[in-house]
Design an enzyme around this catalytic site. Structure first.
Site, PDB file in Angstrom:
ATOM      1  N   LYS A 121      40.818  43.380  20.754  1.00  0.00           N
ATOM      2  CA  LYS A 121      41.412  44.632  20.257  1.00  0.00           C
ATOM      3  C   LYS A 121      42.890  44.469  19.869  1.00  0.00           C
ATOM      4  CE  LYS A 121      38.399  47.473  23.153  1.00  0.00           C
ATOM      5  NZ  LYS A 121      38.295  48.583  24.094  1.00  0.00           N
TER       6      LYS A 121
ATOM      7  N   ASP B  93      39.082  54.717  21.563  1.00  0.00           N
ATOM      8  CA  ASP B  93      38.975  54.734  23.031  1.00  0.00           C
ATOM      9  C   ASP B  93      39.646  55.974  23.638  1.00  0.00           C
ATOM     10  OD1 ASP B  93      37.473  52.439  23.381  1.00  0.00           O
ATOM     11  OD2 ASP B  93      39.211  51.134  23.634  1.00  0.00           O
TER      12      ASP B  93
HETATM   13  P1  NDP Z   1      43.493  44.114  30.771  1.00  0.00           P
HETATM   14  O1  NDP Z   1      43.117  42.730  31.189  1.00  0.00           O
HETATM   15  O2  NDP Z   1      44.326  44.321  29.565  1.00  0.00           O
HETATM   16  O3  NDP Z   1      44.289  44.833  31.995  1.00  0.00           O
HETATM   17  C1  NDP Z   1      43.827  44.704  33.311  1.00  0.00           C
HETATM   18  C2  NDP Z   1      44.587  45.666  34.222  1.00  0.00           C
HETATM   19  O4  NDP Z   1      43.924  45.655  35.490  1.00  0.00           O
HETATM   20  C3  NDP Z   1      46.029  45.269  34.490  1.00  0.00           C
HETATM   21  O5  NDP Z   1      46.796  46.422  34.665  1.00  0.00           O
HETATM   22  C4  NDP Z   1      45.919  44.477  35.820  1.00  0.00           C
HETATM   23  O6  NDP Z   1      47.094  44.546  36.601  1.00  0.00           O
HETATM   24  C5  NDP Z   1      44.851  45.292  36.509  1.00  0.00           C
HETATM   25  N1  NDP Z   1      44.127  44.540  37.531  1.00  0.00           N
HETATM   26  C6  NDP Z   1      43.289  43.494  37.327  1.00  0.00           C
HETATM   27  N2  NDP Z   1      42.780  43.076  38.512  1.00  0.00           N
HETATM   28  C7  NDP Z   1      43.333  43.871  39.461  1.00  0.00           C
HETATM   29  C8  NDP Z   1      43.209  43.921  40.878  1.00  0.00           C
HETATM   30  N3  NDP Z   1      42.425  43.071  41.532  1.00  0.00           N
HETATM   31  N4  NDP Z   1      43.902  44.876  41.552  1.00  0.00           N
HETATM   32  C9  NDP Z   1      44.697  45.741  40.890  1.00  0.00           C
HETATM   33  N5  NDP Z   1      44.865  45.734  39.539  1.00  0.00           N
HETATM   34  C10 NDP Z   1      44.190  44.806  38.843  1.00  0.00           C
HETATM   35  O7  NDP Z   1      42.110  44.915  30.688  1.00  0.00           O
HETATM   36  P2  NDP Z   1      41.790  46.210  29.799  1.00  0.00           P
HETATM   37  O8  NDP Z   1      42.965  47.101  29.891  1.00  0.00           O
HETATM   38  O9  NDP Z   1      41.303  45.806  28.465  1.00  0.00           O
HETATM   39  O10 NDP Z   1      40.512  46.838  30.545  1.00  0.00           O
HETATM   40  C11 NDP Z   1      40.624  47.457  31.813  1.00  0.00           C
HETATM   41  C12 NDP Z   1      39.276  48.067  32.209  1.00  0.00           C
HETATM   42  O11 NDP Z   1      38.916  49.165  31.382  1.00  0.00           O
HETATM   43  C13 NDP Z   1      38.126  47.069  32.123  1.00  0.00           C
HETATM   44  O12 NDP Z   1      37.385  47.176  33.318  1.00  0.00           O
HETATM   45  C14 NDP Z   1      37.286  47.568  30.959  1.00  0.00           C
HETATM   46  O13 NDP Z   1      35.918  47.291  31.157  1.00  0.00           O
HETATM   47  C15 NDP Z   1      37.560  49.079  31.002  1.00  0.00           C
HETATM   48  N6  NDP Z   1      37.344  49.735  29.689  1.00  0.00           N
HETATM   49  C16 NDP Z   1      36.320  50.643  29.554  1.00  0.00           C
HETATM   50  C17 NDP Z   1      36.086  51.284  28.348  1.00  0.00           C
HETATM   51  C18 NDP Z   1      34.943  52.264  28.208  1.00  0.00           C
HETATM   52  O14 NDP Z   1      34.570  52.605  27.080  1.00  0.00           O
HETATM   53  N7  NDP Z   1      34.385  52.776  29.281  1.00  0.00           N
HETATM   54  C19 NDP Z   1      36.937  51.014  27.162  1.00  0.00           C
HETATM   55  C20 NDP Z   1      38.006  50.063  27.420  1.00  0.00           C
HETATM   56  C21 NDP Z   1      38.176  49.439  28.644  1.00  0.00           C
HETATM   57  P3  NDP Z   1      48.266  43.425  36.513  1.00  0.00           P
HETATM   58  O15 NDP Z   1      49.184  43.875  35.413  1.00  0.00           O
HETATM   59  O16 NDP Z   1      48.859  43.514  37.853  1.00  0.00           O
HETATM   60  O17 NDP Z   1      47.593  42.118  36.231  1.00  0.00           O
END
Ligand code: NDP
Length: 308
Positions: A89, A125
C-alpha cells in the site's frame, strides 16, 4: 485449475483474457478472501446488468521488488482496477499517476483505477473502518473520543479518517515511541482544533476522557500468543473495542474486552466495506448495494477456514 488460483508475475507477463479484469496484489496473497468477496458481488451485479457479465477479480502473488513493473504490466494489459494489500500500500503510493485528494494525507493506496494517463490511487480503508464501526457498534467516528492503538500504515489511515470526520479527540498509543512521534508529526497539520496526543501503552495519560472508542490498528493479535497491545483496565471505562484484525475472529484483546463486558467487533466488516467502496470506484455502483453480498461471501469463506 482452482476457482481462484494464485497467479504470479510470470502469469501476468503472459496475461491475456477477454473481458474486464480486476486484481489484488499481495505478498503473501494465498490467504486473501478478496477474490471470493468481489466475485460474489460481480456475479450478483451481472444478474441485473449485462455490463458486468465478463468481469472477474483475480489475485497475484507479487514480491515488493516486482511491484513497479507489475503495475506497469497491469496498466498496459488494461486491468480496470487493482487492490493492494500487505506490503504494497505504501510502496504503490509513489507509483501512481494521481492520488484522490482525501487519500493524500494517508500516504498509502489500497485501490487503483485505470485511467489513460496511468493509475489513479484511492484508499478505501478509512471508509471501511467508519462504516464498520457504525454497522457493528452503532458508533460514529464523528464526535467520538478515540484511543487508537498502533502507528503503522493501518493506524495512519484510521487516524486520518478520524480527524477528517471530526472526532472529539484522538489519543494514539504505540509500543515504539519513535514510530509514534513520526505519526504524530504527519498528523499534526490535519488535527486543527482537535486535541491529539500520543502515549506508550504503559503510560496512559491521566486526563484521558472516559467512554472512548478503542480501535486496534496494531498487528498484535494475529497470533493467539501475541501480547495485548494495551491493558484495557488502564483506560477509563472504554465504550467499545474495535479490532481491525479479522483472522483470528477473536483476538486476545477482544477476549479481554468481552471479559470486562465491553462491546466488541472484529475487522471482518471493515474488510467488507473497504471492498465494497473499491468496487464502487471501479463500477460506479454504490457500495451500499454490494456490501450485503460481500458480507455473506466473507462469512462463508471464513467459515470454510475455521471449519464452522
Ligand atoms: P504495520 O506493520 O504497518 O504496523 C504494525 C503496528 O503494530 C505498529 O504500530 C507496531 O508497533 C504494532 N505492533 C506489532 N506487534 C506488536 C506487539 N506485539 N505489541 C504491540 N504492538 C505491536 O501493519 P499495518 O498497519 O499495515 O496493519 C496493522 C493491522 O491492521 C494488521 O493486523 C492488519 O491485518 C490490520 N488491517 C485490517 C484491515 C481490514 O480491512 N480489516 C485493513 C488494514 C489493516 P511498533 O511501532 O512498536 O513496531
Amino acid at each position: 485449475m482452482p476457482a481462484d488460483p494464485v497467479l504470479t508475475f510470470h502469469d501476468l507477463e503472459s496475461w491475456s483474457r477477454p473481458g474486464t479484469s480486476l486484481a489484488v496484489l499481495g505478498h503473501p496473497i494465498k490467504h486473501s478472501i478478496s477474490p471470493a468477496m468481489h466475485n460474489a458481488a460481480l456475479t450478483e451485479l451481472a444478474g441485473h446488468d449485462g455490463r458486468f457479465a465478463d468481469w472477474k477479480y483475480v489475485r497475484f502473488e507479487i514480491h515488493p521488488n516486482d511491484l513497479p513493473p507489475a503495475l506497469e504490466h497491469l496498466h498496459a494489459k488494461g486491468f480496470r482496477g487493482i487492490n493492494l494489500t500487505v506490503p504494497h500500500k505504501i510502496i504503490a503510493f509513489d507509483h501512481v499517476a494521481e492520488v484522490d485528494a482525501a487519500t493524500k494525507p494517508v500516504g498509502a493506496v489500497n485501490t487503483l483505477l485505470w485511467t489513460p494517463g496511468g493509475w489513479r490511487g484511492f484508499n478505501t480503508d478509512g471508509y471501511g473502518l467508519a462504516a464498520a464501526v457504525w454497522e457493528t457498534l452503532q458508533l460514529d467516528l464523528a464526535g467520538a473520543d478515540i484511543v487508537l492503538l498502533g502507528a503503522g500504515g493501518a493506524a495512519r489511515g484510521a487516524a486520518v479518517e478520524c480527524l477528517q470526520r471530526g472526532c472529539a479527540s484522538l489519543w494514539i498509543a504505540n509500543r515504539t515511541r519513535e514510530n509514534l512521534d513520526a505519526l504524530l508529526r504527519i498528523l499534526m497539520p490535519l488535527a486543527g482544533q482537535i486535541p491529539m496526543r500520543g502515549f506508550t501503552p504503559t503510560e496512559v495519560p491521566t486526563n484521558l476522557p472516559p467512554g472512548a472508542l478503542v480501535i486496534n490498528a496494531t498487528s498484535a493479535g494475529l497470533r493467539d500468543t501475541d501480547p495485548l497491545p494495551i491493558a484495557l483496565e488502564s483506560l477509563p471505562q472504554p465504550r467499545a473495542v474495535f479490532d481491525m484484525i479479522y483472522n483470528p475472529p477473536e483476538t486476545p484483546l477482544l477476549r479481554h474486552a468481552a471479559q470486562l463486558r465491553i462491546p466488541t467487533a472484529n475487522g471482518l466488516s471493515m474488510l467488507v466495506h473497504q471492498g465494497a467502496k473499491a468496487l464502487e470506484v471501479w463500477t460506479g455502483v454504490s457500495a451500499n448495494l454490494t456490501a450485503g453480498t460481500m458480507a455473506a461471501a466473507v462469512r462463508a469463506a471464513q467459515g470454510k477456514r475455521t471449519g464452522t
